[in-house]
Structure formats: C-alpha cells, structure tokens
Motif scaffolding. Structure first.
Motif, short mmCIF file in Angstrom:
data_model
loop_
_atom_site.label_atom_id
_atom_site.label_comp_id
_atom_site.label_asym_id
_atom_site.label_seq_id
_atom_site.Cartn_x
_atom_site.Cartn_y
_atom_site.Cartn_z
N TYR A 142 -0.71 -4.79 -15.43
CA TYR A 142 -0.80 -4.52 -14.00
C TYR A 142 -1.53 -5.69 -13.36
O TYR A 142 -2.27 -6.42 -14.03
N CYS A 143 -1.34 -5.85 -12.06
CA CYS A 143 -2.09 -6.87 -11.33
C CYS A 143 -3.36 -6.20 -10.81
O CYS A 143 -3.28 -5.25 -10.02
N PRO A 144 -4.53 -6.65 -11.22
CA PRO A 144 -5.77 -5.99 -10.79
C PRO A 144 -6.00 -6.12 -9.29
O PRO A 144 -6.71 -5.31 -8.71
N ALA A 145 -5.40 -7.12 -8.67
CA ALA A 145 -5.59 -7.31 -7.23
C ALA A 145 -4.64 -6.43 -6.43
O ALA A 145 -5.08 -5.70 -5.54
N CYS A 146 -3.36 -6.49 -6.74
CA CYS A 146 -2.37 -5.70 -5.97
C CYS A 146 -2.24 -4.28 -6.49
O CYS A 146 -1.74 -3.40 -5.81
N PHE A 147 -2.68 -4.08 -7.74
CA PHE A 147 -2.64 -2.78 -8.39
C PHE A 147 -1.23 -2.21 -8.47
O PHE A 147 -0.96 -1.06 -8.14
N ARG A 166 3.99 -11.40 -14.79
CA ARG A 166 3.93 -11.84 -13.39
C ARG A 166 3.89 -10.64 -12.43
O ARG A 166 4.62 -9.67 -12.61
N CYS A 167 3.01 -10.72 -11.44
CA CYS A 167 2.90 -9.66 -10.44
C CYS A 167 4.05 -9.77 -9.44
O CYS A 167 4.27 -10.84 -8.87
N PRO A 168 4.78 -8.67 -9.23
CA PRO A 168 5.92 -8.72 -8.30
C PRO A 168 5.47 -8.88 -6.84
O PRO A 168 6.26 -9.27 -6.00
N ARG A 169 4.20 -8.59 -6.57
CA ARG A 169 3.76 -8.61 -5.18
C ARG A 169 3.14 -9.97 -4.80
O ARG A 169 3.58 -10.60 -3.85
N CYS A 170 2.14 -10.42 -5.57
CA CYS A 170 1.47 -11.68 -5.20
C CYS A 170 1.97 -12.87 -6.00
O CYS A 170 1.62 -14.02 -5.70
N GLY A 171 2.80 -12.59 -7.02
CA GLY A 171 3.39 -13.69 -7.78
C GLY A 171 2.50 -14.30 -8.84
O GLY A 171 2.92 -15.20 -9.56
#
Ligand SMILES: [Zn+2]
Lengths: 390, 157
Positions: free
Chosen positions: B63-68, B49-54
C-alpha cells in the motif's frame, strides 16, 4: 463531565481472523484501516490523528511494534500514539481515540488495533511467562492458563457453578461465530456441552474448547466529532460512555471470584452515559470472553447480573441472540478468534454494526439502542468499557 | 544501596540470568514474499507503484502509506544505484573487533522512493564515497533473503 466534542463512530473495518497470516502486521493494519475509511466515506487525508493499540511486542517479535506498524495504520505524517493495556487494549483504543476528539484537539481520529500472535514460538504462552514476578512465580513455569485456572476454580467454587454451565458459553459463542465472515477457520461450529467437556484438559478446570485460540488480525474504526458526524451520516453511533480501571497487579492480594476493577470501569462509563439501571438500559453486550468462564465473570463485574447470577441467565437463554440481553452476538473471542488487541476492537465494531442494524445474520432479535463492549487484560487487573448508543 | 548495583560488586548480591523464553517465525508479507521470490528466482529488483501518486516503493509495499491505497502495479528496477550515505563498521553487535572493517551504505535508485541498506564491496584504495555509482552483485545460490545480494560495488569494477 468536561469535554468539548461529542464523539461518534462513523465506520469500522475488520480483517479475516487467521491462525497464521502471511501478511505482515502492517499489511493487516492497512486492510482494516482501509475498510474503516471506506465504510466512513473518508480518506486518510481526512484523518487528523491516528491511534494504535497492539499488545506485547513479544508476539509479533518486533520491538517497539507501535512504531513499526505506524505506516500501515495510516500514522504516517500525522499525530500518532500507541496505547497498550494488554488484553484490554482493543477497547481502550477507542477510549484513547475518544480523548483525541472529545478534547477538541481533533475532529477525526482513525483507531487501529493489530495483533500477530503466530510468529511467537513455541507458543505465545511462553511470552506470558515473562509477565510474572521473576522470583516468586516464573520459576514455577507459570503461564496465563494457570492464573485463569485458579481464578475460574475460585469463581466456580464460590458460586457452586458446574463445569457444564460454563461449557454453555463455548457452545453459544462458537455457534454465534458461524455467522461471522471473519471467524477463524476451524473455531466456530455446532458443539454440544459434551463436546466441550470431553475436550482435552489443559490446566484443570480449563479444557481446550473453553479457551479462545491464537489468532492474527487487525480491526479499525473511524471516530469523528459531532460536527463531522452530522455532515457525514444519518445514522451516527455515539460514544456515550467510556471507563477503565486498574487493580493491583499483585493478583494474590485480591479475591479472584469477582473483578472489582471491571465494576469500577463500568460504573465510570455508566455515569458518563447517565445509565442508572444497566440491566434495562444496556440492550446488548460484547463482553470479553477469552475463556468461557470470563463472559460470566465479566457480566457480573459489569453489573449486568448479580454476583453468581450470570450462569442462570445463560442457562435460561437470556444471553442468546434472541434473548433479552444478547451477549457476544458476534461469537466473541471464543467463536471468532482472539487476536488480542484486534479482538477487543472487533467487539466495539460489532456493537457499532448491531446498533446500525448492519450485523446481517448476526443481528440480534430485539431492537437495540445502546450496547456495551468490554475488554480485560494487562496483568489480569484492567477493565476497559465503551458504551455506544444511537 | 547504590554501590551494590555497580557491575563489579554484583557478586555480593544474589542475581541470576533469565530471558523471555520465545523465538519467532516471521513471514515476509504479501509484498515482501513477491520481492524476495523475484530476487531469488530471477535475480531482479522489483518495486511496487502507487496508482495515485505514482511513487515506486523499494522495498515494495502493499500500500502507499501517503495515499493509503493498494499498490498493485509492479515495476522492475535497474540494479544500479547511488550511495546516499555510508558508514564503516569496526565492531560487531557484541563489541567484538571485526577482522576486516565492513562498509555499509544506503543505496538509492533513480525514480524510486526508499532504497536498500546493504554492504559495499570491492571499493578499492580510494574507499567508499557519497554519490558513488554502484551495482548489485548477486550470490549464485540464493535463498530468498536480503543476503541473496552479496554487496554493491562501484560501477566499472
Ligand atoms: Zn501514493
């Protein structure tokens, strides 16, 4: 020279160089790109374009590797392009990124270079067999080492260079690599000329310790326009010159003792940087050193030494970190490792850190205002050169 | 010139077979290693799970490819999803006719970004359908690969 934006390097990132990384290529890209963004004080959303360099698909074993790596490199939902000139790719990636920003199309560009060579079995040299002509060279079982050996021998014979002198490149660069936190385990160290000469002969006159090793890693830099650079930093490092040049891939039709294409690439970069006397105006050089002799061969092509003179400069200590013209203060490919495209970009990153005075234990003794990074590759006939300055 | 290159005229000119003489040893990567260990040892699907966008990623990403940013949180995903789209294979990779047609579907899971492409089994007389609710069927002996999942089948079978 017609371009719209002056371009600066704002940040750099580098993963540890590893023999067999567990990480996927995408994961390596993410690590390097994240570091570069952090060092630039920017986020991916600030990057208007992304460029990627990575060498043959056969290494990672992923066809269309540029596309595969894109999301790890931040190429997700933005203009993204891969450039590829074999071993020359890492330095070329910065030229490619420079175009994006210099053109005026973009104010920011993230440049990523990746190589994962270890998946390739039995050895990446087997993949190199297939770069040669199918019916004249491949049937002989050719690989890159062969051609290097032929070129090295020609260079040694023309200038009467003893093998001991060439070994000094290995000694210097492997020692420099001791200070590099990303150096691949087992490569750097204090070696003597005798150690190098006593190492196994792979393809005469190439000995094992004269060859850089197979490595996995990624590197990244952030390029920005002058407008962004002035807002973001007091220490901009400018891309002052870029140059590249290709010779015939039919290597039998040129004299191997001198890399003319490297000279033309260098002249192009020097012209743009308004450099008329490279020996005085270039203060340090990250010269491409996949094999020990190549550092010397390339110094001559870069006009940093007369033909046949580079070995003398090496013997006199001129190219040491405390010399007048430090060459490969990072440790180079011989001392840090050789993840093809990432190795070339590592060289640009090293010049960036040296010019900012952030190279730590690797910082050269003399004050430096201008440095050069060079790579070479494709079918042994491409030269790529980037000149950075402050 | 052109006629000699027609496949049925190849015997008239000299040709030979060749290949790039390599094979590969792939790693799963840091996120993949953890995903397939969980699947093998505990038979469960995990997402990162991405800590930034969820966003929860399946297959998981480091890694989240969007929030990086790095995705350090992992969540278990209920192995029950929905057929987003499907296809039926009649020929194999080398154009050989398959003994039985194979149904391949893209299965999505509630609250998850991405999903799994896998086989459908036990689809019955009515065949597969978009929107069909499916559940994961595991192999009893698992090795840590996508084949640890035998197939997905309609819920209630
Ligand atoms: Zn996110």
């Amino acid at each position: 020279m017609g371009y719209k934006n002056r371009v600066a390097v704002l940040g750099a990132g580098l993963t540890k160089f590893m023999r067999r990384a567990q990480e996927t290529g995408k994961e390596l890209c993410f690590e390097a790109a994240r570091m570069a963004l952090d060092s630039a004080g920017l986020e991916l959303k600030d990057m208007e374009a992304v460029v990627m360099s990575t060498a043959p698909d056969a290494f990672d074993g992923v066809h269309m590797k540029g596309e595969y790596l894109a999301d790890g490199a931040g190429g997700f939902r933005r203009p993204y392009m891969r450039s590829y000139v074999g071993g020359g790719s890492g330095v070329f990636s910065v030229i490619h990124g420079w175009y994006h920003v210099a053109s005026g199309h973009f104010d920011t560009c993230l440049v990523v270079a990746e190589e994962k060579m270890s998946p390739c079995m039995p050895h990446p040299q087997a993949a190199f067999n297939a770069i040669y002509d199918q019916f004249t060279e491949r049937p002989l079982g050719v690989n890159l080492l062969w051609i290097f050996a032929l070129e090295m021998n020609r260079y040694m014979q023309v200038h009467k260079i003893p093998l001991e002198t060439i070994s000094l490149v290995s000694v210097k660069n492997k020692k420099n690599g001791l200070d590099h936190p990303c150096a691949q385990a087992g490569i750097p160290g204090e070696y003597t000329v005798k150690d190098i000469m006593d190492s196994e002969v792979l393809v005469w006159p190439v000995h094992r310790l004269m060859v850089s090793p197979v490595t996995d890693a990624a590197a990244a830099v952030v390029l920005v326009s002058e407008r962004v650079a002035k807002r973001m930093t007091d220490k901009p490092v400018w891309v002052e010159g870029v140059g590249w040049h290709l010779d015939s891939s039919y290597w039998t039709n040129r004299d191997l003792y001198y890399p003319k294409y490297v000279e033309y690439a260098a002249r192009m970069a020097y012209r743009m940087a308004v450099i008329t006397d490279p020996r005085k105006e270039i203060h340090l050089a990250e010269v491409y050193d996949p094999f020990a002799y190549k550092e010397l061969h390339h110094m001559e092509g870069l006009l940093l030494a007369d033909k046949g003179e580079a070995p003398r400069l090496l013997e006199k200590g001129v190219t040491q970190r405390d010399g007048d013209l430090p060459v490969c203060p990072s440790g180079g490919l011989m001392g840090v490792g050789n993840p093809i495209a990432a190795a070339g970009l590592m060289k640009v990153a090293e010049v960036f850190w040296q010019l900012r005075g952030e190279a730590g234990a690797r910082q050269v003794s003399r004050p430096v205002k201008r440095g050069l990074a060079q790579a070479w590759g494709d079918l042994m006939q491409v030269g790529t050169v980037v000149v950075l300055g402050v | 010139m052109g006629v000699t290159t027609k496949p049925n005229r190849l015997e008239k000119i000299r040709t030979w077979r060749g290949s790039v003489p390599v094979w590969h040893q792939y790693t799963l990567g840091l996120a993949g290693e953890r995903f397939f260990r969980e699947l093998k040892d505990r038979g469960r699907l995990m997402a990162s799970r991405c800590p930034r966008c969820g966003a929860a990623y399946l297959l998981p990403k480091l890694y989240c490819p969007a929030c990086f940013v790095a995705c350090e949180e992992w969540v278990e995903i209920k192995p029950r999803g929905v057929v987003d789209t499907f296809t039926v294979l009649h020929e194999g990779l080398e154009e050989e006719e398959l003994k039985e047609p194979v149904v391949v579907a893209f299965v999505t899971f509630p609250g998850v970004k991405g999903g799994l492409v896998h086989r459908l089994g036990e689809v019955g007389r009515d065949g597969p359908a978009v929107g069909m609710e499916v559940e994961m069927v595991l192999r009893p002996e698992r090795r840590g690969g996508l084949d640890d999942i035998l197939y997905f089948r309609p819920v209630g079978k």
